[in-house]
Design an enzyme around this catalytic site. Structure first.
Site, PDB file in Angstrom:
ATOM      1  N   GLN A   1      -0.999 -18.537  20.770  1.00 24.12           N
ATOM      2  CA  GLN A   1      -2.404 -18.990  20.830  1.00 24.12           C
ATOM      3  C   GLN A   1      -3.149 -18.442  19.606  1.00 24.12           C
ATOM      4  OE1 GLN A   1      -3.711 -17.791  24.841  1.00 24.12           O
ATOM      5  NE2 GLN A   1      -3.938 -19.950  25.395  1.00 24.12           N
TER       6      GLN A   1
ATOM      7  N   TRP B   1      -2.744 -13.931  29.692  1.00 21.45           N
ATOM      8  CA  TRP B   1      -2.789 -14.923  28.610  1.00 21.45           C
ATOM      9  C   TRP B   1      -3.209 -14.236  27.314  1.00 21.45           C
ATOM     10  CZ3 TRP B   1      -2.073 -17.378  33.087  1.00 21.45           C
ATOM     11  CH2 TRP B   1      -1.567 -18.679  33.074  1.00 21.45           C
TER      12      TRP B   1
ATOM     13  N   TYR C   1      -5.003 -18.880  37.038  1.00 23.32           N
ATOM     14  CA  TYR C   1      -4.191 -18.296  35.950  1.00 23.32           C
ATOM     15  C   TYR C   1      -3.814 -16.857  36.319  1.00 23.32           C
ATOM     16  CZ  TYR C   1      -6.855 -22.005  33.492  1.00 23.32           C
ATOM     17  OH  TYR C   1      -7.464 -23.168  33.101  1.00 23.32           O
TER      18      TYR C   1
ATOM     19  N   GLY D   1      -5.387 -23.486  22.235  1.00 22.32           N
ATOM     20  CA  GLY D   1      -6.307 -22.892  23.201  1.00 22.32           C
ATOM     21  C   GLY D   1      -7.279 -23.921  23.757  1.00 22.32           C
TER      22      GLY D   1
ATOM     23  N   ASP E   1      -6.963 -14.918  25.859  1.00 24.07           N
ATOM     24  CA  ASP E   1      -7.863 -14.400  26.896  1.00 24.07           C
ATOM     25  C   ASP E   1      -7.948 -12.879  26.783  1.00 24.07           C
ATOM     26  OD1 ASP E   1      -6.582 -16.959  27.838  1.00 24.07           O
ATOM     27  OD2 ASP E   1      -8.085 -16.744  29.425  1.00 24.07           O
TER      28      ASP E   1
ATOM     29  N   ASP F   1      -6.693 -27.074  24.874  1.00 25.79           N
ATOM     30  CA  ASP F   1      -5.540 -27.912  25.183  1.00 25.79           C
ATOM     31  C   ASP F   1      -5.792 -29.418  25.226  1.00 25.79           C
ATOM     32  OD1 ASP F   1      -5.045 -25.274  25.726  1.00 25.79           O
ATOM     33  OD2 ASP F   1      -4.547 -25.571  27.827  1.00 25.79           O
TER      34      ASP F   1
ATOM     35  N   GLU G   1     -15.576 -21.191  34.343  1.00 28.27           N
ATOM     36  CA  GLU G   1     -14.662 -21.376  33.212  1.00 28.27           C
ATOM     37  C   GLU G   1     -15.342 -22.228  32.131  1.00 28.27           C
ATOM     38  OE1 GLU G   1     -11.053 -23.170  34.508  1.00 28.27           O
ATOM     39  OE2 GLU G   1      -9.982 -22.800  32.630  1.00 28.27           O
TER      40      GLU G   1
HETATM   41  C1  9WN Z   1      -2.346 -23.281  29.556  1.00 23.48           C
HETATM   42  C2  9WN Z   1      -6.002 -19.174  30.458  1.00 23.48           C
HETATM   43  C3  9WN Z   1      -5.756 -20.421  29.644  1.00 23.48           C
HETATM   44  C4  9WN Z   1      -6.562 -20.422  28.333  1.00 23.48           C
HETATM   45  C5  9WN Z   1      -6.523 -21.774  27.640  1.00 23.48           C
HETATM   46  C6  9WN Z   1      -6.956 -22.852  28.630  1.00 23.48           C
HETATM   47  C7  9WN Z   1      -6.062 -22.826  29.871  1.00 23.48           C
HETATM   48  C8  9WN Z   1      -3.627 -23.052  30.394  1.00 23.48           C
HETATM   49  C9  9WN Z   1      -3.654 -24.044  31.550  1.00 23.48           C
HETATM   50  O1  9WN Z   1      -6.121 -21.538  30.469  1.00 23.48           O
HETATM   51  O2  9WN Z   1      -4.727 -23.182  29.482  1.00 23.48           O
HETATM   52  O3  9WN Z   1      -2.208 -22.240  28.632  1.00 23.48           O
HETATM   53  O4  9WN Z   1      -2.828 -23.890  32.451  1.00 23.48           O
HETATM   54  O5  9WN Z   1      -4.486 -24.950  31.555  1.00 23.48           O
HETATM   55  O6  9WN Z   1      -6.934 -24.098  28.034  1.00 23.48           O
HETATM   56  O7  9WN Z   1      -7.368 -21.762  26.520  1.00 23.48           O
HETATM   57  O8  9WN Z   1      -6.034 -19.453  27.467  1.00 23.48           O
HETATM   58  O9  9WN Z   1      -7.378 -18.970  30.643  1.00 23.48           O
END
Ligand code: 9WN
Length: 437
Positions: free
Chosen positions: A96, A24, A20, A151, A27, A153, A373
């Site tokens: 979110q 976000w 990531y 959040g 986060d 997902d 995570e």
């Molecule tokens: C899509 C960043 C984010 C968290 C979410 C988690 C995951 C993203 C992904 O990562 O989601 O937004 O690409 O899977 O589910 O809660 O904010 O850590």
């Protein structure tokens, strides 16, 4: 501390360098709560930079893209969302859970800076106004329009509503599977539905809710907790806190009347009006609401003990007793530090001994498996990305408040690092000068 420092990008913190690589929304709130213990200045910067990408309608996008990071580094990236905030930043168009007012308040508590509250308060209010204006239904509950907005997902709670979503038939290449093995992430079938929903929302100019409209307990709890935090902030700023308290009380009542099934809070499908019978830890988060009726809180704690094995350490994101549970796959069962931390907050005043056990469980998992995570709730084994920012941040907050006594000498890196400052009276005393402002 190492994770937070390494994941800092100058104005915000990436959740994970590889998986990531942008900013976000929720986060950043959890990260600010941890950074408030380490570098309150960074905590303030984290929140202010996120709200710098707020839209005119008040929404705070769930991703703010870093222009230095190549498009191919994350899917769906800026070209997919095709939209910019008034600031010029490329962003996503969904939101979110609004946990940011709570983070702002905790940041202020750690280091009272009225100027920061002055800057952020109107933006936090606008964030709530967006939800009231665009997402609130007749019964006073707010809907999410995409699983990513929850959040959580990939929760099994979304399986049923997602079944009615037509898949998109657009070719796309997932990037997440380059970093994490497929059985710890959502399936391709789930991704097709996520993309279909996001495309339909994009086509409506990010205005019309489509085939997925859910009144989620966690999202609505976050909204009410935000109103409580805004009341405190308003009071500090010499403004009237009363409207915020009234709003929080109204949301607490709406949640209790509409979403409590007698054992757990459940999401409701806003299109059919039916509760989605499920077993998500989101259903325990109303414990955060000070106005929750005592009997309801007691029942929720019984459910936490029974369905979520609260006494065993970590809380799973989905009950192991329910169909759809998977101990290693994303939001389908593993423990996530942010959800456990929220429930811990809700237990501290109600049942301190249970809160202590939960804090011990989180710290031991981090000490043994590292700041992963997510974690297998039974074995504590780590899954998903490594060096995950909110795990680091919230562990720091836990250590600061709860201490380190529960963590055995694990001999693993993280155990060593944590022990370095385990004896400090206050984490911030020990670390403030180790991090450049
Ligand atoms: C899509 C960043 C984010 C968290 C979410 C988690 C995951 C993203 C992904 O990562 O989601 O937004 O690409 O899977 O589910 O809660 O904010 O850590």
């Amino acid at each position: 501390m190492r994770v937070l420092v390494n994941n800092w990008d100058g104005g915000h913190t990436v959740p994970s360098r590889r998986l990531y690589p942008h900013q976000w929304s929720w986060d950043s709130a959890f990260i600010a709560i941890g950074n408030a213990r380490l570098s309150p200045r960074r905590a303030r910067t984290e929140l202010l930079s996120l709200f710098g990408a707020q839209w005119h309608d008040g929404r705070v996008p769930h991703i703010v893209f870093n222009p230095q990071v190549p498009e191919a580094a994350y899917f769906p990236g800026p070209a997919f969302w095709g939209v910019r905030a008034p600031s010029g930043s490329a962003t996503s168009g969904i939101v979110q859970p609004p946990v940011h007012a709570l983070a702002a308040w905790k940041t202020y508590e750690a280091d009272p800076d009225l100027g920061f509250l002055h800057r952020l308060y109107p933006r936090l209010v606008a964030q709530q106004e967006f939800l009231r204006a665009h997402r609130r239904g007749r019964d006073g509950l707010i809907s999410i329009v995409h699983p990513w907005e929850s959040g959580m997902d990939n929760s099994p709670a979304w399986d049923e509503p997602l079944r009615h979503v037509e898949t998109a038939n657009v070719g796309f290449v997932r990037k997440d599977l380059d970093a994490i093995c497929a059985d710890e992430r959502p399936t391709d079938d789930d991704y097709e539905r996520y993309i279909a929903l996001a495309l339909a929302y994009r086509e409506s100019g990010y205005l019309d809710a489509g085939d997925f409209q859910i009144e989620d307990p966690l999202f609505n709890v976050a909204y009410a907790v935000a109103e409580h935090a805004l009341a405190r902030i308003a009071h500090e700023l010499g403004l009237d806190p009363e409207p915020h308290e009234r709003e929080a009380a109204a949301m607490t009542a709406a949640l209790t009347h509409q979403l409590f099934d007698g054992a757990l809070f459940q999401p409701r499908d806003a299109r059919t009006g039916r509760l989605i019978r499920s077993a998500s830890v989101a259903g325990l988060t109303p414990l955060l609401l000070p106005g929750l009726p005592g009997k309801v809180a007691d029942t929720l704690i019984d459910t936490a003990l029974d369905l979520f094995s609260l006494k065993d350490g970590l809380l799973p994101s989905y009950s192991p007793a329910a169909a759809g549970f998977d101990a290693a796959r994303y939001w389908r069962g593993p423990s996530w530090i942010n959800l456990d931390w929220l429930v811990w907050q809700g237990l501290k005043d109600r049942r301190p001994e249970l809160a202590t056990g939960l804090a011990d469980g989180m710290l031991c998992a981090a000490a043994h498996a590292g700041l992963r995570e997510y974690f297998d709730p039974a074995t504590g084994r780590g899954h998903g990305s490594r060096d995950f920012s909110w795990s680091a941040a919230l562990v720091l907050d836990l250590v600061a408040e709860h201490g380190m006594k529960s963590v055995p000498a694990a001999g693993r890196d993280i155990g060593q690092e944590l022990r370095c400052f385990g004896e400090a009276d206050h984490v911030a005393d020990r670390v403030a000068d180790q991090v450049p402002a």
